[in-house]
Design a protein around this motif. Structure first.
Motif, PDB file in Angstrom:
ATOM      1  N   ASP A   1       4.335 -64.253 -43.269  1.00  0.00           N
ATOM      2  CA  ASP A   1       3.414 -63.142 -43.022  1.00  0.00           C
ATOM      3  C   ASP A   1       3.735 -62.543 -41.664  1.00  0.00           C
ATOM      4  O   ASP A   1       3.552 -63.198 -40.633  1.00  0.00           O
ATOM      5  CB  ASP A   1       1.959 -63.630 -43.071  1.00  0.00           C
TER       6      ASP A   1
ATOM      7  N   ARG B   1       2.715 -66.177 -34.863  1.00  0.00           N
ATOM      8  CA  ARG B   1       3.796 -67.110 -35.192  1.00  0.00           C
ATOM      9  C   ARG B   1       3.917 -68.145 -34.083  1.00  0.00           C
ATOM     10  O   ARG B   1       4.216 -67.809 -32.936  1.00  0.00           O
ATOM     11  CB  ARG B   1       5.104 -66.342 -35.357  1.00  0.00           C
TER      12      ARG B   1
ATOM     13  N   ASP C   1      -9.628 -65.206 -40.474  1.00  0.00           N
ATOM     14  CA  ASP C   1      -8.592 -65.072 -41.496  1.00  0.00           C
ATOM     15  C   ASP C   1      -7.341 -64.379 -40.988  1.00  0.00           C
ATOM     16  O   ASP C   1      -6.223 -64.740 -41.358  1.00  0.00           O
ATOM     17  CB  ASP C   1      -9.146 -64.313 -42.705  1.00  0.00           C
ATOM     18  N   ASP C   2      -7.522 -63.374 -40.138  1.00  0.00           N
ATOM     19  CA  ASP C   2      -6.366 -62.623 -39.673  1.00  0.00           C
ATOM     20  C   ASP C   2      -5.713 -63.219 -38.438  1.00  0.00           C
ATOM     21  O   ASP C   2      -4.714 -62.708 -37.947  1.00  0.00           O
ATOM     22  CB  ASP C   2      -6.764 -61.173 -39.376  1.00  0.00           C
ATOM     23  N   LYS C   3      -6.278 -64.307 -37.910  1.00  0.00           N
ATOM     24  CA  LYS C   3      -5.760 -64.902 -36.688  1.00  0.00           C
ATOM     25  C   LYS C   3      -5.148 -66.286 -36.899  1.00  0.00           C
ATOM     26  O   LYS C   3      -4.528 -66.825 -35.988  1.00  0.00           O
ATOM     27  CB  LYS C   3      -6.880 -65.021 -35.650  1.00  0.00           C
ATOM     28  N   LYS C   4      -5.344 -66.867 -38.083  1.00  0.00           N
ATOM     29  CA  LYS C   4      -4.789 -68.196 -38.301  1.00  0.00           C
ATOM     30  C   LYS C   4      -3.273 -68.134 -38.220  1.00  0.00           C
ATOM     31  O   LYS C   4      -2.617 -67.416 -38.984  1.00  0.00           O
ATOM     32  CB  LYS C   4      -5.210 -68.762 -39.649  1.00  0.00           C
ATOM     33  N   PRO C   5      -2.667 -68.906 -37.310  1.00  0.00           N
ATOM     34  CA  PRO C   5      -1.226 -68.754 -37.082  1.00  0.00           C
ATOM     35  C   PRO C   5      -0.391 -69.443 -38.154  1.00  0.00           C
ATOM     36  O   PRO C   5      -0.835 -70.372 -38.836  1.00  0.00           O
ATOM     37  CB  PRO C   5      -1.032 -69.427 -35.724  1.00  0.00           C
ATOM     38  N   GLN C   6       0.817 -68.972 -38.283  1.00  0.00           N
ATOM     39  CA  GLN C   6       1.835 -69.669 -39.057  1.00  0.00           C
ATOM     40  C   GLN C   6       2.516 -70.638 -38.101  1.00  0.00           C
ATOM     41  O   GLN C   6       2.967 -70.247 -37.028  1.00  0.00           O
ATOM     42  CB  GLN C   6       2.843 -68.671 -39.613  1.00  0.00           C
TER      43      GLN C   6
ATOM     44  N   TRP D   1     -10.250 -70.862 -37.942  1.00  0.00           N
ATOM     45  CA  TRP D   1      -9.648 -69.610 -37.500  1.00  0.00           C
ATOM     46  C   TRP D   1     -10.225 -68.424 -38.265  1.00  0.00           C
ATOM     47  O   TRP D   1     -10.566 -68.558 -39.448  1.00  0.00           O
ATOM     48  CB  TRP D   1      -8.136 -69.632 -37.762  1.00  0.00           C
TER      49      TRP D   1
ATOM     50  N   LYS E   1       2.216 -60.267 -40.072  1.00  0.00           N
ATOM     51  CA  LYS E   1       1.061 -59.811 -39.318  1.00  0.00           C
ATOM     52  C   LYS E   1       0.347 -60.942 -38.568  1.00  0.00           C
ATOM     53  O   LYS E   1      -0.336 -60.692 -37.582  1.00  0.00           O
ATOM     54  CB  LYS E   1       0.077 -59.111 -40.254  1.00  0.00           C
ATOM     55  N   LYS E   2       0.477 -62.155 -39.046  1.00  0.00           N
ATOM     56  CA  LYS E   2      -0.229 -63.267 -38.425  1.00  0.00           C
ATOM     57  C   LYS E   2       0.572 -63.856 -37.272  1.00  0.00           C
ATOM     58  O   LYS E   2       1.803 -63.763 -37.251  1.00  0.00           O
ATOM     59  CB  LYS E   2      -0.532 -64.347 -39.464  1.00  0.00           C
TER      60      LYS E   2
END
Length: 543
Positions: free
Chosen positions: A82, A87, A111-116, A109, A84-85
């Motif tokens: 993803d 890294r 939803d849009d901030k949970k890192p990969q 987290w 957008k998230k």
């Protein structure tokens, strides 16, 4: 290589990166006309060198999928699932690295901030290093203290690459040192040729044994800090035990260093050899475990004395040389040890020249069949220095990254360093020790501070809390001095049980803790039954 395994990881690579961006990161490639991005081989080639990485992610639909990546001169760009998230790339899967990844996974987290999260380590196994001694004594099995990363991370969203880090190209210093801005925190080049861009980086590469300080040490001494080291030592001991099985031919083992590692190793080896060998331990200071609590030191001294370990205190090793037995070396043998590890033995002896550090002591020369080295370590960070010195990390004399109290590397707000890679000082100015306990606690703070940084929250300063110290002294012997009860030391079987329980709690995942706990409980029950049967047999035979 199966198509299923490759499907689990084929989406991990992006091949349409701009050559301009590559030239900025790798000027050497552009000068040599290598700006073209190389492609991925869809199959394992026997003619070209290939590297392996493992994907351990529940999101991929496969647990521990494996794919072969072809090594080329030009880098290949890793494509995050993803774009957008955030890294997060974690280099090193020791206590600091793995536990930081698991901490990030456990936090709540948006939803849009949970890192990969991507974890990179050159080994496929996580190693619980404080229990390597139990592996040597046969008290634990390898899977209990050295599980595969793919198994530990199978039920998480953390990705794992088995690869070696080659170069580091941070760009977060541009935000501080100039007006330029970077869309990423930097890039990491792996030895396989894979280039990984990251927003946040965690350095937890650990350290390796420092064998280059004494002539002959790197050639003739064996370190004891990794799973491979433990297997090599076990293999060598097995070979010596096979050859020298009589009391007239004793096995002579020398342990260099009498800190915690040296004392634990001397106690473990002496218990294993019993009356078939002689163990000598050398230390430059006039005491063992000089920084240990008095209770632990006294318990260790008592155990070493009872097992007739000879302590050579106040000496340093001047050099190590080999003397080959001409008759035995005529027919060198090759043996297969644990999990197919092959080793050649020339059956030679090793001579250690000792120099005293205090007046009144005489120089000595001692002979050994096996030399075990536990003195000194060196950080792996200096090996990652980029060609661009402006982006270099601030390293101390030990090769550790200088950090602020939030564990961020000085001058690099998007890089955190933990464990052996971190040079963090206490309030009194002393560097924190490179111990598992420190790495445990730093991983917890690093995970939280990454959460805070990504969510624009204040970061917490790290404060080390010394919970006490533990030392293993054999299969049923240990000493533990908790810091919250001054003067208390649990030793013997009670200390041994307390230490194993403490480490059981600290194992990486709930699933692994459960499996290991059941295994240890089963072994304990079997040992108890065997001991009872032995006692009853003696009673019956004497009646």
């Amino acid at each position: 290589m199966s198509t299923t395994a490759f499907a689990a990881s084929a989406t991990l690579l992006r091949l349409n990166c701009e050559a301009k961006h590559q030239a900025r990161l790798f000027p050497d490639f552009s000068r040599r006309g290598r700006s073209k991005i190389s492609k991925i081989s869809l199959f394992a080639s026997s003619r070209r060198k290939s590297f392996q990485f493992v994907v351990a992610s529940s999101a991929s639909g496969e647990n521990g999928g494996v794919a072969e990546i072809e090594a080329e001169s030009a880098p290949r760009y890793y494509s995050w699932p993803d774009e957008k998230k955030p890294r997060v790339c974690i280099l090193g899967g020791g206590f600091g690295g793995l536990y930081t990844a698991l901490r990030l996974e456990s936090l709540v987290w948006p939803d849009d901030k949970k890192p990969q999260v991507l974890l990179v380590d050159q080994s496929e196994h996580f190693v619980f290093k404080p229990m390597l001694y139990e592996l040597l004594s046969g008290e634990v099995d390898a899977w209990e203290i050295a599980p595969r990363f793919s198994d530990l991370l199978a039920n998480t969203n953390v990705l794992f690459f088995q690869d070696k880090v080659k170069l580091l190209y941070p760009s977060d210093h541009l935000v501080i040192n100039g007006p330029a801005k970077s869309s990423a925190g930097g890039s990491v080049l792996l030895e396989s040729g894979l280039l990984i861009e990251y927003d946040w980086l965690v350095l937890s590469l650990g350290a390796e044994a420092k064998l280059d300080v004494v002539p002959g040490a790197s050639e003739f001494a064996l370190p004891f800090s990794t799973l491979e080291d433990a297997r090599k030592v076990d293999l060598r001991l097995r070979e010596l035990e096979r050859r020298k099985f009589s009391k007239e031919s004793l096995i002579h083992v020398v342990v260099v260093g009498c800190g915690y590692a040296g004392v634990e190793l001397a106690a473990t080896v002496s218990e294993r050899l019993q009356d078939r060998g002689i163990v000598q331990a050398i230390n430059v200071e006039n005491t063992i475990c000089p920084n240990a609590p008095p209770g632990n030191r006294e318990a260790a001294t008592k155990v070493l004395s009872s097992r007739k370990v000879e302590l050579l205190l106040g000496y340093f090793v001047r050099c190590i040389r080999q003397v080959v037995d001409a008759k035995a070396s005529e027919k060198p043998t090759k043996s297969i040890g644990v999990e197919g590890i092959a080793a050649e033995h020339d059956f030679g002896k090793y001579i250690l020249e000792l120099q005293p550090t205090e007046k009144g002591l005489q120089s000595q020369t001692i002979e050994a069949d096996l030399v075990l080295w536990t003195v000194g370590s060196k950080s792996l960070l200096p090996q990652l220095e980029p060609s661009n010195r402006r982006s270099a990390l601030p390293l101390n004399g030990r090769g550790q990254a200088e950090t602020d109290e939030t564990l961020r590397v000085n001058g690099h707000p998007r890089i955190f360093a933990v464990g052996d890679s971190s040079a963090l000082r206490e309030s009194n100015g002393r560097l924190l020790p490179a111990t598992a306990q420190v790495a445990f606690q730093q991983a917890d703070f690093a995970g939280w501070n990454l959460w805070a940084a990504i969510n624009n929250r204040p970061l917490l300063p790290f404060r080390f809390q010394n919970l006490g110290e533990m030392i293993t002294l054999g299969r049923n012997d240990a000493a533990i001095s908790p810091s919250f009860i001054e003067g208390l030391t649990l030793d013997g079987p009670l200390g041994h049980t307390a230490r194993k329980l403490a480490y059981l709690i600290r194992l990486p995942t709930d699933e692994h803790r459960l499996k290991v706990g059941i295994s240890w409980l089963t072994k304990s029950a079997i040992d108890s039954v065997a001991s009872l049967q032995s006692t009853l047999t003696k009673v019956i035979s004497n009646s």
